[in-house]
Design a protein around this motif. Structure first.
Motif, PDB file in Angstrom:
ATOM      1  N   GLY A 204      41.894  31.250  50.584  1.00 51.54           N
ATOM      2  CA  GLY A 204      42.990  32.173  50.836  1.00 51.54           C
ATOM      3  C   GLY A 204      42.494  33.558  51.208  1.00 51.54           C
ATOM      4  N   GLU A 205      43.439  34.480  51.329  1.00 50.71           N
ATOM      5  CA  GLU A 205      43.141  35.847  51.756  1.00 50.71           C
ATOM      6  C   GLU A 205      42.481  36.666  50.649  1.00 50.71           C
ATOM      7  OE1 GLU A 205      43.225  39.220  54.397  1.00 50.71           O
ATOM      8  OE2 GLU A 205      43.388  37.045  54.681  1.00 50.71           O
ATOM      9  N   ARG A 206      42.896  36.436  49.402  1.00 45.87           N
ATOM     10  CA  ARG A 206      42.351  37.182  48.259  1.00 45.87           C
ATOM     11  C   ARG A 206      41.820  36.190  47.239  1.00 45.87           C
ATOM     12  NH1 ARG A 206      45.488  39.827  45.017  1.00 45.87           N
ATOM     13  NH2 ARG A 206      44.288  41.757  44.789  1.00 45.87           N
ATOM     14  N   TYR A 207      40.593  36.377  46.804  1.00 47.93           N
ATOM     15  CA  TYR A 207      40.017  35.469  45.813  1.00 47.93           C
ATOM     16  C   TYR A 207      38.919  36.163  45.016  1.00 47.93           C
ATOM     17  CZ  TYR A 207      36.470  34.637  49.509  1.00 47.93           C
ATOM     18  OH  TYR A 207      35.500  34.770  50.478  1.00 47.93           O
ATOM     19  N   ILE A 208      38.578  35.529  43.901  1.00 43.17           N
ATOM     20  CA  ILE A 208      37.537  36.022  42.995  1.00 43.17           C
ATOM     21  C   ILE A 208      36.442  34.970  42.904  1.00 43.17           C
ATOM     22  CG2 ILE A 208      37.005  36.675  40.613  1.00 43.17           C
ATOM     23  CD1 ILE A 208      39.906  37.566  40.319  1.00 43.17           C
ATOM     24  N   VAL A 209      35.206  35.416  42.994  1.00 48.19           N
ATOM     25  CA  VAL A 209      34.059  34.525  42.809  1.00 48.19           C
ATOM     26  C   VAL A 209      33.243  35.036  41.625  1.00 48.19           C
ATOM     27  CG1 VAL A 209      31.969  33.546  43.806  1.00 48.19           C
ATOM     28  CG2 VAL A 209      33.951  34.001  45.265  1.00 48.19           C
ATOM     29  N   THR A 219      35.365  40.466  43.933  1.00 50.84           N
ATOM     30  CA  THR A 219      36.729  40.311  44.431  1.00 50.84           C
ATOM     31  C   THR A 219      36.664  40.451  45.944  1.00 50.84           C
ATOM     32  OG1 THR A 219      37.264  42.672  44.252  1.00 50.84           O
ATOM     33  CG2 THR A 219      37.682  41.289  42.321  1.00 50.84           C
ATOM     34  N   VAL A 220      37.373  39.572  46.637  1.00 49.69           N
ATOM     35  CA  VAL A 220      37.273  39.502  48.095  1.00 49.69           C
ATOM     36  C   VAL A 220      38.664  39.621  48.705  1.00 49.69           C
ATOM     37  CG1 VAL A 220      36.450  38.155  50.066  1.00 49.69           C
ATOM     38  CG2 VAL A 220      35.272  37.986  47.849  1.00 49.69           C
ATOM     39  N   SER A 221      38.795  40.516  49.665  1.00 50.43           N
ATOM     40  CA  SER A 221      40.042  40.684  50.409  1.00 50.43           C
ATOM     41  C   SER A 221      39.731  40.677  51.899  1.00 50.43           C
ATOM     42  CB  SER A 221      40.731  42.004  50.036  1.00 50.43           C
ATOM     43  OG  SER A 221      41.060  42.045  48.667  1.00 50.43           O
ATOM     44  N   GLY A 222      40.403  39.818  52.648  1.00 49.00           N
ATOM     45  CA  GLY A 222      40.206  39.784  54.087  1.00 49.00           C
ATOM     46  C   GLY A 222      38.782  39.489  54.509  1.00 49.00           C
ATOM     47  N   GLY A 223      38.082  38.682  53.744  1.00 46.37           N
ATOM     48  CA  GLY A 223      36.725  38.291  54.109  1.00 46.37           C
ATOM     49  C   GLY A 223      35.650  39.296  53.756  1.00 46.37           C
ATOM     50  N   ARG A 224      35.998  40.387  53.085  1.00 51.00           N
ATOM     51  CA  ARG A 224      35.023  41.405  52.710  1.00 51.00           C
ATOM     52  C   ARG A 224      35.119  41.697  51.217  1.00 51.00           C
ATOM     53  NH1 ARG A 224      32.954  39.885  56.448  1.00 51.00           N
ATOM     54  NH2 ARG A 224      32.447  40.928  58.427  1.00 51.00           N
ATOM     55  N   VAL A 225      33.976  42.044  50.627  1.00 55.25           N
ATOM     56  CA  VAL A 225      33.937  42.341  49.194  1.00 55.25           C
ATOM     57  C   VAL A 225      34.635  43.671  48.927  1.00 55.25           C
ATOM     58  CG1 VAL A 225      32.459  42.741  47.190  1.00 55.25           C
ATOM     59  CG2 VAL A 225      31.765  41.086  48.945  1.00 55.25           C
ATOM     60  N   TYR A 226      35.562  43.664  47.984  1.00 51.53           N
ATOM     61  CA  TYR A 226      36.222  44.899  47.571  1.00 51.53           C
ATOM     62  C   TYR A 226      35.457  45.564  46.422  1.00 51.53           C
ATOM     63  CZ  TYR A 226      39.633  48.196  45.763  1.00 51.53           C
ATOM     64  OH  TYR A 226      40.250  49.346  45.323  1.00 51.53           O
ATOM     65  N   GLU A 227      35.061  44.761  45.434  1.00 50.37           N
ATOM     66  CA  GLU A 227      34.332  45.307  44.284  1.00 50.37           C
ATOM     67  C   GLU A 227      33.443  44.228  43.678  1.00 50.37           C
ATOM     68  OE1 GLU A 227      37.227  46.465  41.366  1.00 50.37           O
ATOM     69  OE2 GLU A 227      38.228  44.522  41.436  1.00 50.37           O
ATOM     70  N   PRO A 246      43.774  28.865  40.575  1.00 48.18           N
ATOM     71  CA  PRO A 246      44.320  30.216  40.738  1.00 48.18           C
ATOM     72  C   PRO A 246      44.404  30.953  39.408  1.00 48.18           C
ATOM     73  CG  PRO A 246      46.079  28.600  40.855  1.00 48.18           C
ATOM     74  CD  PRO A 246      44.790  27.822  40.781  1.00 48.18           C
ATOM     75  N   ILE A 247      44.372  32.273  39.479  1.00 48.08           N
ATOM     76  CA  ILE A 247      44.610  33.093  38.295  1.00 48.08           C
ATOM     77  C   ILE A 247      46.049  32.865  37.830  1.00 48.08           C
ATOM     78  CG2 ILE A 247      44.817  35.478  37.479  1.00 48.08           C
ATOM     79  CD1 ILE A 247      41.942  34.562  37.839  1.00 48.08           C
ATOM     80  N   ASP A 248      46.269  32.910  36.535  1.00 45.12           N
ATOM     81  CA  ASP A 248      47.594  32.609  36.003  1.00 45.12           C
ATOM     82  C   ASP A 248      48.255  33.827  35.351  1.00 45.12           C
ATOM     83  OD1 ASP A 248      49.580  30.385  35.222  1.00 45.12           O
ATOM     84  OD2 ASP A 248      49.195  31.388  33.313  1.00 45.12           O
ATOM     85  N   THR A 249      47.620  34.423  34.352  1.00 45.63           N
ATOM     86  CA  THR A 249      48.254  35.456  33.536  1.00 45.63           C
ATOM     87  C   THR A 249      47.255  36.537  33.143  1.00 45.63           C
ATOM     88  OG1 THR A 249      49.711  33.767  32.586  1.00 45.63           O
ATOM     89  CG2 THR A 249      49.610  35.873  31.440  1.00 45.63           C
ATOM     90  N   VAL A 250      47.720  37.771  33.137  1.00 50.14           N
ATOM     91  CA  VAL A 250      46.968  38.880  32.541  1.00 50.14           C
ATOM     92  C   VAL A 250      47.585  39.165  31.179  1.00 50.14           C
ATOM     93  CG1 VAL A 250      46.387  41.327  32.678  1.00 50.14           C
ATOM     94  CG2 VAL A 250      46.288  39.904  34.736  1.00 50.14           C
ATOM     95  N   LYS A 251      46.766  39.141  30.139  1.00 53.27           N
ATOM     96  CA  LYS A 251      47.249  39.419  28.788  1.00 53.27           C
ATOM     97  C   LYS A 251      46.663  40.747  28.319  1.00 53.27           C
ATOM     98  CE  LYS A 251      48.394  34.802  27.191  1.00 53.27           C
ATOM     99  NZ  LYS A 251      48.392  33.880  26.047  1.00 53.27           N
ATOM    100  N   PHE A 252      47.555  41.718  28.150  1.00 52.54           N
ATOM    101  CA  PHE A 252      47.132  43.014  27.646  1.00 52.54           C
ATOM    102  C   PHE A 252      47.065  42.973  26.118  1.00 52.54           C
ATOM    103  CE2 PHE A 252      48.968  44.315  31.764  1.00 52.54           C
ATOM    104  CZ  PHE A 252      47.919  45.078  32.257  1.00 52.54           C
ATOM    105  N   ASN A 253      46.017  43.580  25.576  1.00 54.64           N
ATOM    106  CA  ASN A 253      45.848  43.690  24.127  1.00 54.64           C
ATOM    107  C   ASN A 253      46.085  42.352  23.423  1.00 54.64           C
ATOM    108  OD1 ASN A 253      45.448  46.616  24.251  1.00 54.64           O
ATOM    109  ND2 ASN A 253      47.627  46.704  24.747  1.00 54.64           N
ATOM    110  N   PRO A 254      45.331  41.324  23.800  1.00 56.21           N
ATOM    111  CA  PRO A 254      45.594  39.982  23.255  1.00 56.21           C
ATOM    112  C   PRO A 254      45.183  39.862  21.791  1.00 56.21           C
ATOM    113  CG  PRO A 254      43.584  39.980  24.546  1.00 56.21           C
ATOM    114  CD  PRO A 254      44.176  41.342  24.716  1.00 56.21           C
ATOM    115  N   TYR A 255      45.859  38.949  21.102  1.00 59.06           N
ATOM    116  CA  TYR A 255      45.380  38.544  19.777  1.00 59.06           C
ATOM    117  C   TYR A 255      44.093  37.752  19.951  1.00 59.06           C
ATOM    118  CZ  TYR A 255      50.122  39.519  18.061  1.00 59.06           C
ATOM    119  OH  TYR A 255      51.317  40.101  17.744  1.00 59.06           O
ATOM    120  N   TRP A 256      43.327  37.678  18.868  1.00 61.83           N
ATOM    121  CA  TRP A 256      42.206  36.741  18.851  1.00 61.83           C
ATOM    122  C   TRP A 256      42.413  35.815  17.669  1.00 61.83           C
ATOM    123  CZ3 TRP A 256      37.992  35.976  15.344  1.00 61.83           C
ATOM    124  CH2 TRP A 256      37.084  35.003  15.790  1.00 61.83           C
ATOM    125  N   ASN A 257      42.612  34.537  17.947  1.00 66.63           N
ATOM    126  CA  ASN A 257      42.817  33.525  16.913  1.00 66.63           C
ATOM    127  C   ASN A 257      41.484  32.905  16.544  1.00 66.63           C
ATOM    128  OD1 ASN A 257      45.618  33.937  17.067  1.00 66.63           O
ATOM    129  ND2 ASN A 257      45.787  32.494  18.768  1.00 66.63           N
TER     130      ASN A 257
END
Length: 650
Positions: A204-209, A219-227, A246-257
């Protein structure tokens, strides 16, 4: 300032920075003995990781040679693109041609630097030219024996492509890489062509390796590394799995079980003399699971507590093992990307410290890229979330693809090839996707990896055998995934009653559970016959039957039956989370209790779905030819497996 050695020892004694990954990866173990061999002391993993007697400690090797930075606008090519396999295939032909002409010249041991002259420099210039780091003019005439600015620049590019400190000098690590035989480079390239072809599908257009051997995330956008981010990944005894999802969810301040093993081994011993430890690490105890009531620790006896009846939950905060955020995605191996309170570990070059999960340097920056302005999130609002400690889960819209990859070679700028060490020793094994086995160990079917988690049967203390707490035997086993087309792992987060079983055909990385269960059934049947065997006519026991006291005989029979029950009831308890195997169930029914005919029939008639498997490309085979070479087989999966729960295997 404390020494590196003291610092690492301190981190090894820390409480539990990544133990939750141990819970996800512990499902690989099949028996207590195998679990101990496979996972070692994974549940005790902390900042750097608890090193056991069978595990070689990682040498951090000084400061990092890579950086966490935004490179947007520099037009840098990523480690992985859709055409990477073809580019590496082209490089393979070049390396094979060089090998036919004698390979690389040996660079003599010397601390070469700019301005040096002589035959050793001539060998260095030729070596750099052959791999594309120096123009041919650098090997001719008066420049042939001089360490010029061009030599320095070419050497710096070589160092960058090999994950070395970029200093433009021939130091010891650089010399070692310069003198790796070309045959080894060819083998490394061959091992990675099929990986790149698989990982490159559907980006796809945006992906993480995340490249495990490189310990870096792009992180890749449009075939070039963003960061780029430096990351911490699994150590050789606790490898990070390879997944595509695919990425699913960002969890802010998560619990740790806290996993049950951590509760038993680390937390409870600290509570036997008081409850101060819970307050120190900001941990609460919930009865029965995440939705249960919070229990006052003063009301519990930590010397006799049944640990699996409670959930030990660390609250959000600076000491939380997940720190400010974690990024979740579907994976059968229970891994994720997350922040960490152990920031000093990013100051080392070898960062193979975790139990399999991936810790990210500068997590807020990555979260900002993932959310991409969704719901008004920006760097300021993300930073504010960390300060408020507010628990918030954000499903990602237009989610980017994620590749947790294992690449020891990939195409780099200018037609060169980047290389990294085969840290998990997977090259040559056919490995593309799944869970690498710990270094030096093999799967039950003799492979260096498995494509799906193996069922877990951890030992349970006798006093807790009947418990059905949140972490206990009442928990469902992870759902087995269906084998489908080659290429992509599309993992469902749903749960089921047990693992898929192999049809018995050769399918690399899959354990033949059918054969295994038949062996178990045979063993169980043999034990049963030995316990309840009736004497035959003419047997001395029959002749002496009249002499036998009926009361004593009845007592012996009762004792024999009593002796049978514990073993069988334990087996039945262990099998609660597995699909019933008709053969095994039949053997058990003789001694324990009748088996539900419907359950046996359901297990005896599994669904059959096609399997396709992509072989690694042989030397000289084009990518198109490789993709066409598909081996079709069949795999047996539980009949109740959902149609959309599939794994595309290599």
């Amino acid at each position: 300032m404390q020494s590196d050695s003291n610092f690492l020892n301190k981190l090894r004694r820390a409480g539990m920075a990544l133990a939750s990954c141990a819970l996800g990866l512990s499902i690989l173990a099949t028996t207590p003995a195998f679990a101990q061999g496979l996972m070692g002391n994974m549940d005790d993993d902390t900042g750097v990781g608890s090193i056991n007697d069978h595990e070689q400690p990682i040498n951090p090797q000084g400061k990092p040679t890579t950086a966490t930075e935004i490179v947007d606008g520099l037009q840098q090519s990523p480690m992985l693109q859709s055409n990477s396999a073809q580019l590496l295939q082209n490089s393979l032909a070049k390396y094979q041609n060089l090998a036919s002409q004698g390979g690389f010249p040996k660079v003599p041991a010397s601390y070469f630097k700019k301005g040096d002259k002589g035959g050793g420099v001539a060998a260095l210039n030729t070596r750099l030219y052959l791999e594309g780091y120096l123009r041919v003019e650098g090997t001719q005439g008066q420049f042939a024996t001089i360490f010029t600015t061009a030599t320095q620049d070419g050497l710096a590019r070589f160092q960058r492509n090999h994950g070395l400190a970029v200093n433009g000098r021939v130091d010891e690590p650089t010399l070692a890489e310069l003198n790796v035989p070309i045959e080894k480079r060819i083998a490394t390239i061959q091992a990675n062509i099929a990986r790149l072809a698989t990982y490159g599908e559907g980006l796809g257009e945006r992906y993480i390796v995340v490249n495990i051997p490189a310990q870096q995330l792009e992180t890749v956008s449009g075939g070039r590394v963003y960061e780029r981010h430096n990351v911490i990944v699994g150590r050789p005894a606790r490898p990070t799995p390879v997944v595509m999802t695919p990425i699913d969810t960002v969890k802010f301040n998560p619990y740790w079980n806290a996993p049950l093993s951590i509760v038993r081994k680390d937390i409870l011993p600290k509570l036997k003399n008081g409850n101060d430890y819970l307050e120190k690490i900001d941990m609460k105890i919930l009865e029965g699971g995440p939705n249960g009531p919070v229990i006052d620790p003063a009301t519990l006896n930590f010397n006799t507590i049944v640990a699996q009846n409670y959930l030990f939950r660390q609250e959000p905060g600076p000491e939380n093992a997940m720190a400010t955020a974690k990024i979740e995605f579907h994976s059968p191996f229970g891994i994720y990307l997350h922040d960490t309170p152990e920031k000093p570990l990013f100051n080392y070059n070898n960062r193979f410290f975790s139990s399999g999960c991936i810790r990210i340097q500068n997590m807020p920056q990555l979260v900002n890229w993932v959310l991409n302005g969704q719901d008004g999130y920006n760097p300021d609002s993300i930073a504010n979330m960390a300060k408020t400690l507010e628990r918030l889960d954000v499903p990602v819209q237009g989610a980017p693809q994620l590749r947790v990859a294992y690449l020891t070679a990939w195409p780099a700028a200018g037609g060169t090839v980047a290389f990294r060490n085969d840290i998990y020793q997977m090259d040559g094994s056919g490995f593309i996707l799944g869970q690498p086995m710990p270094v030096g160990q093999m799967s039950p079917d003799g492979q260096r990896f498995v494509l799906k988690p193996l069922p877990n049967t951890p030992p349970i203390d006798a006093s807790e055998a009947d418990g059905k707490g949140f972490f206990g035997s009442g928990s469902k086993a992870p759902k087995a995934t269906t084998i489908a087309k080659p290429g992509v792992v599309n993992i469902s987060a749903e749960r089921a009653t047990g693992p898929a079983v192999n049809s018995g055909k050769a399918n690399k990385g899959l354990f033949d559970w059918t054969a295994y269960r038949k062996q178990q059934a045979a063993a169980a049947a043999g034990q049963t016959k030995k316990l309840v065997k009736k004497p035959k006519a003419g047997d001395p026991a029959v002749k002496d039957a009249a002499k036998t006291d009926p009361a004593k005989d009845a007592t012996k029979t009762a004792i024999a039956k009593k002796d049978v029950k514990p073993a069988d009831s334990k087996t039945a308890s262990a099998d609660k989370t597995k699909p019933v195997d008709a053969t095994v169930a039949g053997a058990k029914a003789k001694v324990v209790k009748p088996v539900d005919p419907k359950a046996v029939a359901s297990a005896a008639k599994p669904a059959v779905k096609p399997v396709t498997k992509k072989p690694a490309c042989a030397a000289g085979v084009t990518t198109a030819a490789c993709k066409a070479a598909v081996i079709t087989a069949k795999a047996v999966v539980p009949a109740d497996a959902p149609a959309n729960d599939n794994v595309k295997t290599p």
